[in-house]
Write an enzyme that holds these catalytic residues in place. Structure first.
Site, PDB file in Angstrom:
ATOM      1  CG  HIS A  94       2.545  -2.434 -26.990  1.00  0.00           C
ATOM      2  ND1 HIS A  94       2.369  -3.783 -26.758  1.00  0.00           N
ATOM      3  CD2 HIS A  94       1.510  -2.045 -27.771  1.00  0.00           C
ATOM      4  CE1 HIS A  94       1.277  -4.188 -27.390  1.00  0.00           C
ATOM      5  NE2 HIS A  94       0.731  -3.164 -28.013  1.00  0.00           N
ATOM      6  CB  SER A 152      22.135   9.590  -4.309  1.00  0.00           C
ATOM      7  OG  SER A 152      23.331   8.856  -4.188  1.00  0.00           O
ATOM      8  CE  LYS A 208      20.372   8.334  -8.549  1.00  0.00           C
ATOM      9  NZ  LYS A 208      19.756   7.539  -9.595  1.00  0.00           N
ATOM     10  CD  GLU A 252      12.534   4.265  -6.640  1.00  0.00           C
ATOM     11  OE1 GLU A 252      13.343   3.348  -6.656  1.00  0.00           O
ATOM     12  OE2 GLU A 252      12.888   5.457  -6.559  1.00  0.00           O
ATOM     13  CE1 TYR A 254      -9.703 -18.049  18.339  1.00  0.00           C
ATOM     14  CE2 TYR A 254      -8.912 -19.868  19.684  1.00  0.00           C
ATOM     15  CZ  TYR A 254      -8.729 -18.604  19.150  1.00  0.00           C
ATOM     16  OH  TYR A 254      -7.580 -17.919  19.408  1.00  0.00           O
TER      17      TYR A 254
HETATM   18  N1  ARG Z   1      -5.808 -14.180  21.942  1.00  0.00           N
HETATM   19  C1  ARG Z   1      -6.757 -15.065  21.388  1.00  0.00           C
HETATM   20  C2  ARG Z   1      -6.873 -14.790  19.870  1.00  0.00           C
HETATM   21  O1  ARG Z   1      -6.392 -13.796  19.441  1.00  0.00           O
HETATM   22  C3  ARG Z   1      -8.073 -14.871  22.025  1.00  0.00           C
HETATM   23  C4  ARG Z   1      -8.969 -16.070  21.941  1.00  0.00           C
HETATM   24  C5  ARG Z   1      -8.416 -17.176  22.734  1.00  0.00           C
HETATM   25  N2  ARG Z   1      -9.304 -18.270  22.777  1.00  0.00           N
HETATM   26  C6  ARG Z   1      -8.905 -19.501  23.142  1.00  0.00           C
HETATM   27  N3  ARG Z   1      -9.804 -20.432  23.126  1.00  0.00           N
HETATM   28  N4  ARG Z   1      -7.657 -19.741  23.468  1.00  0.00           N
HETATM   29  O2  ARG Z   1      -7.418 -15.553  19.104  1.00  0.00           O
END
Ligand code: ARG
Length: 462
Positions: A160, A281, A287, A294, A321
């Site tokens: 504490h 400072s 200071k 920090e 993707y």
């Molecule tokens: N610059 C893109 C990324 O960082 C690369 C992949 C792009 N792929 C796509 N199907 N547009 O993800």
């Protein structure tokens, strides 16, 4: 228009991209830092394609020579990065085609930017894990050195933030050290999953070419292969794991920093951080501010932010993707940079710290830090712990009233509260007696601290 400037991406689109959209969707501004890994991945890919008969040896050699030339151009700052080519991958590919012509157009056979970028990010992160590991180790060694020097130096231990029991400064440093041991373990564990090869997944479903992913993995030093193509192109768990590891490590550095800020204040005055790690400072001439700790405390929130950023980035993405994934790089890179800088400055700072033994000793003396030792002493004289607790409470109240620490009370004064107290009580009431008595595995006795340091050093030598 030269080939280098012609956009590689699509003949399907008839209208040019809106100029601002082009800039808005580009990533080359920040993904160019992966140029090494992009080239490395392409060299491995071309080598593999040759082995399976998709490229001839001559084509491979031209591609590799072209890529090497590009590497040198980039390193000499002679490479012209273009927003129109969107990202590091297409910039390099466009330049390759400009340099070696038709053959350059064959490099992208059997792959996609989706598996290419996932591979580059993993290679880049893997590469950066190694300096992070060394800086972490350097900080650990710096802590061991301070711990060794201060193995018997007394510091009031706190609960504490109130004086609780005396501990040794070395013991306190070894507590920090233990946290970093766990961080190092987490980094090793994270690296296993970073080091897995996505290349070969192509856009999402794999490729119709007879690729040899084992060979690519071996060429690139991956010890695992991402086993599902959909997962391979979309998985960013490894980046989240890394930022989680980094967040924990920064949380530890932030806790240490909090202590250093408190300890270096005029009110505590336990340590001197060294002028090189503080600033003055602009208005108050007296200071000496602990800016480095920090700032580390402040940067911790930035790393947490990056971790949350990635978690949030991933939570709504359907397989496989999506362009969202382009947003993975900045938080990851920023985490790497911040962590590396923080570890580096911390290791240096701990190497320069001075410990103020007298101030810590005086503080420990002021806080009735050996009260528990007196209670334990009475228990050894057959007083039940609860009764002993009361005797000590009364003794402390008496001490406060007469402005004396327990060790400063006379035997007669102490005996007012229990007839079980005799001359040998003074052995346990001193700070040295108190720390020396905690002589077991994990305890604060200087002997144990030295043992812990020896063990830690032996682990580093492995
Ligand atoms: N610059 C893109 C990324 O960082 C690369 C992949 C792009 N792929 C796509 N199907 N547009 O993800």
């Amino acid at each position: 228009m030269t080939t280098a400037n012609k956009k590689l991406s699509s003949a399907r689109l008839t209208q040019p991209t809106n100029a601002f959209v082009e800039e808005f969707t580009a990533s080359v501004q920040f993904d160019q830092r992966m140029y090494q890994q992009d080239i490395q991945g392409s060299v491995a890919h071309a080598t593999m394609l040759t082995k399976v008969g998709v490229l001839t040896e001559d084509e491979r050699d031209q591609i590799i020579a072209g890529l090497e030339k590009i590497r040198i151009e980039i390193e000499n700052d002679e490479f012209e990065w273009s927003i129109a080519q969107e990202d590091v991958h297409m910039n390099i590919e466009a330049r390759l085609i400009a340099l070696i012509g038709e053959v350059g157009k064959k490099l992208h056979t059997g792959r996609s930017r989706n598996d290419q970028v996932a591979t580059d990010v993993r290679l880049y992160l893997r590469e950066m894990i190694s300096p992070i590991r060394s800086e972490l180790k350097r900080l650990q060694i710096a802590l061991l050195d301070v711990a060794e020097r201060e193995a018997a130096t007394i510091l009031p231990g706190f609960t504490h933030l109130q004086t609780a029991q005396p501990v040794t400064f070395g013991h306190h440093m070894m507590a920090w050290y233990e946290m970093l041991v766990r961080d190092a373990e987490r980094l090793d564990d994270c690296e296993k999953r970073v080091n897995s090869l996505p290349l070969g997944a192509a856009a999402l479903a794999g490729t119709t070419f007879p690729i040899d992913r084992e060979m690519t993995a071996e060429l690139l030093g991956f010890d695992r292969i991402c086993l599902n193509s959909l997962d391979a192109v979309s998985d960013r768990d490894f980046a989240i794991e890394f930022t989680s590891f980094a967040s924990l490590l920064m949380m530890h550095l932030s806790r240490f920093s909090e202590e250093l800020v408190i300890w270096s204040s005029a009110q505590f005055d336990f340590v001197d951080l060294g002028d090189a790690f503080c600033t003055g400072s602009s208005i108050m001439p007296q200071k000496k501010n602990p800016d480095v700790p920090e700032l580390i405390r402040g940067k911790t929130s930035r790393v947490y932010g990056n971790m949350f950023n990635l978690f949030t980035l991933m939570k709504n993405q359907p397989l496989a993707y999506n362009k969202d994934n382009q947003e993975d790089k900045e938080p990851l890179f920023d985490t790497i940079d911040t962590l590396l800088g923080s570890l580096r400055v911390y290791a240096d700072m701990m190497g320069a710290i001075t410990v103020k033994e007298d101030a810590m000793r005086n503080a420990a003396l002021r806080g009735y830090a050996t009260a528990t030792d007196l209670a334990d002493y009475l228990v050894r004289k057959n007083v039940a712990f609860r009764d002993a607790h009361e005797v000590v409470g009364l003794s402390v109240a008496y001490g406060i009233k007469h402005n004396k620490d327990l060790a400063e009370l006379s035997l007669a004064e102490l005996q007012q509260f229990s007839d079980q107290i005799s001359e040998d009580v003074f052995d346990v009431l001193t700070l040295e007696g108190s720390i020396a008595a905690r002589n077991h595995l994990g305890g604060t006795a200087p002997e144990q601290v030295k043992k812990a340091i020896r063990y830690a050093r032996s682990q580093h030598q492995k």
